[in-house]
Design a protein around this motif. Structure first.
Motif, mmCIF file in Angstrom:
data_model
loop_
_atom_site.group_PDB
_atom_site.id
_atom_site.type_symbol
_atom_site.label_atom_id
_atom_site.label_comp_id
_atom_site.label_asym_id
_atom_site.label_seq_id
_atom_site.Cartn_x
_atom_site.Cartn_y
_atom_site.Cartn_z
ATOM 1 N N THR A 230 0.840 -1.189 0.000
ATOM 2 C CA THR A 230 0.000 0.000 0.000
ATOM 3 C C THR A 230 0.876 1.239 0.000
ATOM 4 O O THR A 230 2.090 1.143 -0.185
ATOM 5 N N CYS B 294 12.780 -9.015 5.099
ATOM 6 C CA CYS B 294 12.353 -8.845 3.712
ATOM 7 C C CYS B 294 13.147 -7.733 3.071
ATOM 8 O O CYS B 294 12.730 -6.579 3.104
ATOM 9 N N TYR C 127 -8.426 -6.015 4.052
ATOM 10 C CA TYR C 127 -9.493 -6.447 3.135
ATOM 11 C C TYR C 127 -10.385 -7.490 3.784
ATOM 12 O O TYR C 127 -11.518 -7.686 3.389
ATOM 13 N N ALA D 276 -10.607 -1.802 3.860
ATOM 14 C CA ALA D 276 -9.701 -1.133 2.914
ATOM 15 C C ALA D 276 -10.181 -1.306 1.481
ATOM 16 O O ALA D 276 -10.718 -2.351 1.109
ATOM 17 N N ARG E 269 -8.698 2.007 -6.110
ATOM 18 C CA ARG E 269 -7.836 3.148 -5.793
ATOM 19 C C ARG E 269 -6.710 3.197 -6.817
ATOM 20 O O ARG E 269 -6.386 2.192 -7.458
ATOM 21 N N ILE F 24 3.552 -21.742 10.677
ATOM 22 C CA ILE F 24 4.900 -22.159 11.050
ATOM 23 C C ILE F 24 5.592 -21.138 11.951
ATOM 24 O O ILE F 24 6.548 -21.462 12.655
ATOM 25 N N THR G 107 14.310 -17.550 10.147
ATOM 26 C CA THR G 107 13.257 -18.452 9.669
ATOM 27 C C THR G 107 13.808 -19.592 8.820
ATOM 28 O O THR G 107 13.055 -20.440 8.374
HETATM 29 N N1 LIG Z 1 8.152 -17.984 8.784
HETATM 30 C C1 LIG Z 1 8.162 -17.028 7.869
HETATM 31 N N2 LIG Z 1 7.574 -15.849 8.128
HETATM 32 C C2 LIG Z 1 7.594 -14.880 7.192
HETATM 33 C C3 LIG Z 1 8.223 -15.076 5.943
HETATM 34 C C4 LIG Z 1 8.841 -16.318 5.720
HETATM 35 O O1 LIG Z 1 9.399 -16.569 4.653
HETATM 36 N N3 LIG Z 1 8.799 -17.262 6.700
HETATM 37 N N4 LIG Z 1 8.222 -14.068 5.025
HETATM 38 C C5 LIG Z 1 8.212 -12.730 5.567
HETATM 39 C C6 LIG Z 1 8.044 -11.728 4.523
HETATM 40 S S1 LIG Z 1 9.213 -11.652 3.298
HETATM 41 C C7 LIG Z 1 7.041 -10.830 4.549
HETATM 42 S S2 LIG Z 1 7.075 -9.549 3.451
HETATM 43 C C8 LIG Z 1 5.959 -10.912 5.525
HETATM 44 C C9 LIG Z 1 4.598 -10.620 4.933
HETATM 45 O O2 LIG Z 1 3.727 -10.382 5.937
HETATM 46 P P1 LIG Z 1 2.333 -9.652 5.659
HETATM 47 O O3 LIG Z 1 2.524 -8.440 4.851
HETATM 48 O O4 LIG Z 1 1.659 -9.553 6.940
HETATM 49 O O5 LIG Z 1 1.660 -10.732 4.765
HETATM 50 P P2 LIG Z 1 0.275 -10.756 4.071
HETATM 51 O O6 LIG Z 1 -0.299 -12.070 4.297
HETATM 52 O O7 LIG Z 1 0.432 -10.333 2.677
HETATM 53 O O8 LIG Z 1 -0.589 -9.726 4.924
HETATM 54 C C10 LIG Z 1 -0.981 -8.584 4.443
HETATM 55 C C11 LIG Z 1 -2.370 -8.282 4.958
HETATM 56 O O9 LIG Z 1 -2.679 -7.034 4.463
HETATM 57 C C12 LIG Z 1 -3.877 -7.047 3.743
HETATM 58 N N5 LIG Z 1 -3.708 -6.091 2.669
HETATM 59 C C13 LIG Z 1 -3.182 -6.320 1.458
HETATM 60 N N6 LIG Z 1 -3.159 -5.178 0.745
HETATM 61 C C14 LIG Z 1 -3.664 -4.211 1.527
HETATM 62 C C15 LIG Z 1 -3.887 -2.819 1.347
HETATM 63 O O10 LIG Z 1 -3.603 -2.257 0.314
HETATM 64 N N7 LIG Z 1 -4.405 -2.135 2.393
HETATM 65 C C16 LIG Z 1 -4.714 -2.722 3.569
HETATM 66 N N8 LIG Z 1 -5.192 -1.977 4.542
HETATM 67 N N9 LIG Z 1 -4.547 -4.064 3.746
HETATM 68 C C17 LIG Z 1 -4.013 -4.782 2.751
HETATM 69 C C18 LIG Z 1 -4.058 -8.453 3.310
HETATM 70 O O11 LIG Z 1 -5.430 -8.742 3.172
HETATM 71 C C19 LIG Z 1 -3.401 -9.246 4.423
HETATM 72 O O12 LIG Z 1 -4.323 -9.573 5.407
HETATM 73 O O13 LIG Z 1 5.948 -12.188 6.133
HETATM 74 C C20 LIG Z 1 7.185 -12.531 6.676
HETATM 75 N N10 LIG Z 1 6.987 -13.707 7.445
#
Ligand SMILES: Nc1nc2c(c(=O)[nH]1)N[C@H]1C(S)=C(S)[C@@H](COP(=O)(O)OP(=O)(O)OC[C@H]3O[C@@H](n4cnc5c(=O)[nH]c(N)nc54)[C@H](O)[C@@H]3O)O[C@H]1N2
Ligand SMILES: Nc1nc2c(c(=O)[nH]1)N[C@H]1C(S)=C(S)[C@@H](COP(=O)(O)OP(=O)(O)OC[C@H]3O[C@@H](n4cnc5c(=O)[nH]c(N)nc54)[C@H](O)[C@@H]3O)O[C@H]1N2
Ligand code: SF4
Ligand code: SF4
Ligand code: SF4
Ligand code: SF4
Ligand code: SF4
Ligand SMILES: [Mo]
Lengths: 731, 318, 180
Positions: A112, A136, A440, A455, A461, A697, A717
């Protein structure tokens, strides 16, 4: 009336261009935009399901207020007025009692317009925004920034002779990128993949290095050793443009391929051969993925080694090499939108974790920014690159130490599922006085909130793509329709809550389009409206220049590439690449090795999901209905586990279950568990929380700050001791 | 990979069985008639009526399996297709069998026209043999199910059909109190020969495929000989359906044991058709055996999830 | 004129976009898929492995058992080489499903007719590519006229010696694969 709108998908960072056919305010079709440079008309399974996402019966459509106990699922629909007034009143109250820093925000990946979040927080006076940024992209980026003043994150694969894909799996993470990679391969570019798993990308590689999880740092150091000892580096570039080569050479003497062979499980000969291939190919590039950000302690050290590899091989900012874009000179970048100057020194100093993890918090960010502004005129955004450390933040929520954190706005993030140590995150969220979630969907995290806000998604948007605010280009897309029901854009939310808290003068815009128009103005195009820009130009790319350092110098204190980083040194870190053992390996904790004989990879994206999202989209869900843990047939045999059996995965931190995927893709002593799992179809009540702790996990991962990366606070991780067993009698 | 052939299920098996039994009962009766066996005048009317009813019920099974019964006439639309040919054979058999039966009832005006009867018998035999044989050709069209390829199936269906036909007629004879006579003795002897033939040809066919067939045909054969179907095959088709009746027929001429033998033969033939229809798995597509979530499971989940979303939507609204 | 498709298995990553796009395009029930993706492997022993993905839908056979066997004439081969089903005529005998060697036909319980990949003929007729070709991020798919020696698809088939799947079955498919 029917028209076609140029929109951009925001189900991942690629922001593929799409065309939305709109008839009388209703979207009838969303297809790939053939003229868009990224996707060229294509869509991945999520993009294809855009309308299912938009119209899903379970999308949040109205603001909700929890009226029962938090987590009870007793929500009541309220108006936006009521919700925003209520939140503003609570925030004022809490700020008066505890200080502005008591408000925090949690974000996830880049989904976003996060400049608005930061703008609001800077004006509010709190430095405590956290994203999943430390795991990340950000450690690698910042280490590169410290070494040469920006990250060389734009590898020019198409003109490269050899591409090293390091802990990265574009064949599921970034399909348009993968298309480019395969095109390059067809033209003769050599593809080397470093991954413990025979990933979709490894399957297409010329050379796959099946590394032991978490041993990447050792491999990178050994490559440096080979390349320097054998004199395979770029003498001229090293002489003219770097400092610290001597020290580096000395440092890496001990890291021989033989030394690394034991740690990586790759033979010394193969290590040597791969290093020679990489060094001999000119130009070559290294494309790293977030596996390398997710080793916990030592993530930055590994990044230091990789940055040095590029530099000494002469690939920095050359055609076909690791191109370093720098900021766009004209349009107003995310950094400029954030108003970081308005956050006082005093508040900056309160940033949680800044005393420990200095590179991605104010201490390091300030130094980086000073250097970048000197050379580029602009810096990288504070969002992502200057943040409170999440593990520290969660602990503060629970313990009120060093000060109480009583409120949190979760926006575009599902913290219960995405951050490590889910049970601690749960406690933390439950300890708050005020939790607001804007999403969402009714996620497990949202279920715990006092206010849940709906959202507007990317069809409702406009989307402006600047890749975490660090690209030297932007692509603009318009909205297809006004938000449905009472959904709101995130920018609108921040503005409206900001205006209620006395920030009105800083939010002069009435819509996202007005904001974006404002940002575009310095480009100097003659357009009346934002939509006109989208229709006529759509993108602004800075002219591609190479070897920019020749004219500008590098944005480091010395103006050269610092193989021995003075910034890291100043912050109190080892300025040279060095070996750090992965925190949850048998090497680091031999006492646990007998009980936890296997290595867990808790991550790796997979199609068709994006992290924790899209599990409600039935067509998508049906492609992979259950969470799966990859187990080698030999290991499965040992435990009598058959395909689709439920399997317990257990670490000292916790245990969850996933279904067995029996595959040779992993080594017999390694298991790989899928990330992001919860079950939107399950019970909507605390503590079940739609199965948030069943197969997620992150329940099994520890985020103890002492195990996190020294410079950036990344939690681990990717190489965690674990054990498995067959889950008898589980359905 | 496909675990078993699931498109044509128990109704189709029932059809194949009943049609073959009916057709071959008719053939036995009609051949006997043509050979001038006296006794047939007492039973052939009923035998062929029963044969027609059996095949008729079988064809009803087929109809039931169609999704659009009211458009069933379309199965006659493309005579070049083997299915369509089957429809014609079936219809002609039903018609001829019925007409033939009428010759045996005195109140029918043409009951005496024996030449005409014999002509109908002759045509009926052709139709009924066609009816028993065509499924062998039909199934052989499935190129991806090599267990069925090759002409062997036609022979097998004819042999097994003959056994059921003989068994069916024997049962009718015994029921009519005509258990002890030259005719039943001949039929029993023929049954004996057919059963021996059936044993040899059937086991030979399956073993042959198991030894030399294409991968999936081998797998089908192995499933029959040693796998999922081994009990039905060895127990149902071979022991109960072939060997025991064989022994019974050999050792005793008691009506009860004759009927028992005949019933066992019918049972065995049913088992045979059910195995042969189900066991023929399709050539596996690359990677298909790695698919662990079946289509059926996906369909079940789809319904479950959609229901959940509906419930949740109501919850979100309240 | 003979429409055909070329799928480059060196490129396909098994993302399932084509499967879902096709479902949407053809308004299919949730569990019905004209196009399936199978993952082959990884075969071998860690770390000596190979693996690829293969999308499978109707092969539009020139000698199609489903057409030959259809009693109602619902299944037919069009002049442009596409094997299509006239659902009004289909009586649901499922014989075609039994005889198709590729297992790509499905009974749509809602309509009572058998269905399968149409090669998006209505899109082709309007000069568009098929939906699965359009959506593939990897550009692993190509659609074109196999009878036209100058067409892109024929050039590509020749260049990489693309082959149909299970040519030995003799159904003469119009879908070609470049093996990895
Ligand atoms: N064990 C383990 N954990 C990890 C990872 C891993 O490899 N292993 N990867 C990591 C990485 S790289 C990342 S980036 C994170 C991701 O972590 P998050 O960003 O929390 O992952 P998402 O599931 O995409 O959650 C995003 C939430 O935002 C909502 N959303 C999406 N777009 C919008 C928007 O435009 N506006 C609003 N208000 N809401 C929105 C979605 O519906 C969803 O519920 O997780 C990390 N966690
Ligand atoms: N389909 C899909 N696409 C996504 C996402 C998603 O959730 N789903 N998430 C998006 C986000 S936010 C991000 S950050 C990117 C991340 O995308 P990537 O950078 O590709 O990261 P991952 O997919 O998490 O992991 C990449 C690879 O790291 C390997 N790996 C695991 N442990 C180790 C190790 O110890 N060493 C090495 N060298 N490799 C290891 C895994 O096997 C995997 O193949 O993807 C984005 N795209
Ligand atoms: S989710 Fe798929 S379609 Fe959307 S931007 Fe990402 S790759 Fe493109
Ligand atoms: S869309 Fe392309 S890459 Fe994805 S599964 Fe289909 S053919 Fe393969
Ligand atoms: S693949 Fe099957 S359905 Fe398609 S034409 Fe060939 S036989 Fe018919
Ligand atoms: S099911 Fe329909 S299309 Fe298939 S053979 Fe029967 S009538 Fe023809
Ligand atoms: S050609 Fe059309 S119908 Fe066939 S698989 Fe592709 S999208 Fe589906
Ligand atoms: Mo990420």
């Amino acid at each position: 009336m029917s028209e076609v709108k140029k929109v951009a998908c925001h189900f991942c960072h690629m922001n593929c261009g799409m065309l939305a056919s709109v008839e009388n305010g209703v979207i009838t079709k969303v297809t790939g935009d053939p003229e868009h440079p990224f996707n060229q008309g294509a869509q991945c399974p999520r993009g294809v399901s855009a309308l299912d996402h938009l119209n899903h019966p379970n999308r949040l459509n109205y603001p909700l207020k929890q009226v029962g106990k938090r987590g009870s699922g007793q929500f009541e629909r309220v108006s936006w007025e009521e919700a925003l007034d209520g939140i503003a009143a609570r925030l004022t109250e809490l700020k008066n009692t505890y200080g502005a820093e008591t408000l925090s925000s949690l974000g996830g990946t880049n989904r976003t317009d996060d400049f608005a979040r930061r703008r609001f927080f800077n004006l509010f006076g709190s430095p405590n925004i956290a994203h999943t940024a430390p795991v990340c992209w950000i450690p690698n980026f910042l280490i590169e920034a410290a070494s040469y003043g920006w990250a060389a994150f734009d590898p020019e694969i198409m003109n490269s002779r050899c591409v090293v894909i390091w802990g990265h799996n574009p064949a599921v993470s970034y399909l348009p990128e993968m298309r480019g990679l395969l095109q390059a391969k067809a033209n003769g570019t050599k593809i080397i993949v470093i991954d413990p798993v025979f990933s979709e990308t490894a399957a297409k590689a010329d050379l796959w290095l099946p590394i032991r999880p978490g041993a990447d740092n050792a491999l990178a150091l050994a490559w440096l050793n080979v390349i320097i000892e054998e004199g395979l580096y770029d003498f001229e570039f090293v002489n003219e443009w770097t400092v610290g080569f001597e020290e580096l050479s000395e440092r890496i003497e001990e890291y021989t391929p033989e030394w690394a062979a034991e740690k990586t499980g790759i033979s010394a000969e193969l290590i040597r051969e791969a290093a020679q291939i990489y060094a001999a190919a000119k130009p070559a590039c290294i494309q790293w993925g977030v596996a390398t950000d997710q080793f916990g302690r030592g993530s930055s050290a590994g990044a230091q080694a990789r940055a040095a590899l590029r530099v000494i091989c002469g690939n920095l900012d050359v055609p076909g090499g690791d191109v370093m874009p720098g900021p766009h000179p004209d349009f107003i970048t995310d950094w400029e939108m954030e108003l970081n100057d308005l956050l006082s020194e005093e508040q900056r100093a309160k940033q949680l974790g800044a005393d420990k993890f200095k590179l991605n918090t104010w201490p390091g960010y300030q130094i980086l920014t000073d250097n970048m502004v000197r050379v580029w005129g602009k810096s990288i955004p504070a969002e992502w690159f200057c943040e409170a450390n999440a593990p520290v933040l969660f602990r503060s929520m629970v313990s009120s130490k060093p000060y109480p954190v009583k409120a949190c706005i979760v926006l575009a993030n599902n913290p219960l599922i995405s951050y490590a140590n889910s049970k601690l995150v749960y406690q933390a969220l439950k300890s708050l006085d005020l939790l607001v979630v804007m999403d969402y969907w009714m996620t497990p995290s949202a279920l715990l909130a006092d206010y849940v806000l709906p959202a507007a998604s990317w069809l409702e948007r406009p989307v402006m793509t600047t890749t975490y605010g660090v690209s030297d280009w932007l692509i603009a897309s318009e909205r297809a329709i006004e938000p449905m029901f009472e959904r709101k854009t995130d920018v609108d939310f921040w503005r409206e809550i900001g205006c209620r808290l006395g920030q009105a003068e800083y939010w002069p815009w009435k819509s996202d389009e007005e904001v974006f128009k404002y940002r575009l103005e310095p480009i100097g195009l003659d357009v009346e409206t934002y939509e006109e820009f989208v229709q006529c130009y759509r993108m602004a790319f800075a002219p591609r220049e190479y070897r920019k350092y020749q004219e500008r110098g590098l944005a480091t204190p010395s103006g050269k590439v610092e193989l021995k980083s003075s910034i890291l040194e100043k912050l109190g870190y080892d300025p040279l690449p060095h070996y750090v053992e992965p925190p949850f390996s048998s090497e680091a904790k031999p006492e646990l090795a007998d009980d936890y004989p296997l290595t867990l990879i808790a991550g790796g994206g997979f199609m068709p999901f994006f992290h924790s999202e899209h599990r409600e989209i039935t067509r998508i869900r049906l492609m992979k209905p259950y969470p799966r843990v990859a187990i080698n047939p030999v290991l499965a045999d040992k435990f009598g586990i058959k395909a689709t059996d439920w399997v317990w995965i257990e670490t000292p931190t916790g245990r969850i279950k996933q279904k067995a995927l029996i595959t040779n893709a992993v080594a017999p002593d390694v298991v790989q568990a899928e990330r992001g799992w919860w079950f939107p179809e399950k019970a909507l009540i605390d503590p079940e929380l739609m199965g948030a702790f069943e197969s997620n996990i992150n329940v099994c991962l520890d985020d103890d700050p002492n195990t996190c990366d020294e410079a950036c606070g990344s939690w681990c991780t990717r190489a965690v001791m674990c054990r498995i067993s067959k889950a008898e009698g589980e359905d | 990979m496909e675990q078993k052939q699931e498109y044509w299920g128990v109704l189709a098996i029932g059809y194949l069985f009943l049609a073959a039994m009916g057709a071959m009962m008719f053939s036995v009766a009609a051949v006997s008639d043509l050979m001038g066996t006296k006794i047939v005048s007492q039973v052939n009317g009923w035998v062929s009526l029963i044969a027609v009813v059996a095949a008729g019920i079988g064809s009803l099974f087929l109809m039931v399996e169609l999704t659009k019964i009211f458009k069933a006439y379309l199965v006659y639309a493309r005579p070049s297709s083997i299915m369509c040919m089957g429809s014609y054979l079936l219809s002609s058999f039903l018609a001829l069998g019925f007409i033939y039966a009428t010759f045996f009832f005195d109140f029918i005006p043409w009951a005496d026209l024996s030449l005409l009867r014999k002509a109908v018998a002759g045509l009926g035999i052709i139709a009924s043999l066609g009816l028993v044989a065509y499924p062998g050709l039909e199934l052989a069209e499935a190129r991806g199910r090599t267990f069925w390829s090759g002409g062997g199936l036609v022979g097998l269906f004819l042999i097994s059909g003959a056994a059921t036909g003989l068994a069916g007629v024997i049962i009718v004879l015994v029921l009519f109190g005509l258990g002890y006579n030259q005719y039943t003795a001949t039929l029993s002897a023929s049954l004996l020969v057919v059963l021996i033939l059936q044993f040899v040809v059937l086991t030979g066919y399956i073993r042959g495929i198991w030894l030399t067939g294409a991968v999936e045909a081998k797998k089908s054969a192995a499933n029959i000989l040693y796998g999922n179907y081994r009990i039905v095959f060895w127990g149902g088709v071979i022991a109960l359906g072939t060997v025991i009746p064989l022994v019974l027929v050999l050792l005793s001429r008691e009506p009860l044991s004759e009927v028992l033998a005949a019933v066992l033969v019918l049972f065995g033939a049913f088992c045979f058709r059910s195995i042969f229809l189900q066991a023929a798995i399709r050539i596996a597509l690359p990677g298909e055996e790695q698919e662990v979530v079946s289509d059926r499971e996906v369909a079940r989940l789809a319904v479950m999830l959609e229901k959940c979303w509906e419930k949740k939507a109501a919850w979100l609204k309240k | 004129m003979r429409w055909g498709m070329l799928i480059d298995l060196r490129k396909c990553v098994g993302c399932h976009a084509c499967t879902i796009a096709c479902q949407n395009e053809n308004n299919l029930p949730l569990a019905l898929r004209y196009c399936k993706i199978f993952k082959v492997g990884p075969e071998g022993e860690y770390p000596n492995l190979t693996s690829y993905n293969i999308p499978i839908a109707c092969m539009h056979c020139a000698e199609a058992p489903c057409v030959d066997g259809c009693p109602s004439g619902a299944s037919h081969r069009r002049l442009d080489g596409i094997v299509a089903i006239n659902s009004d005529k289909c009586v649901g005998c499922q014989f075609c499903m039994l005889v198709c060697p590729y297992g790509v036909r499905h009974m749509n319980k809602k309509t009572g007719a058998v269905e399968k990949c149409t090669l998006c003929f209505s899109r082709l007729e309007q000069g568009e590519v098929t939906r699965c070709v359009e959506t593939c991020q990897l550009k692993a798919r190509n659609v074109g006229d196999l009878d036209d020696p100058n067409s892109e698809i024929v050039r590509l088939v020749r260049k990489d010696n693309a082959q149909p799947l299970y040519a030995h079955l003799g159904t003469k498919p119009s879908i070609y694969y470049i093996m990895p």
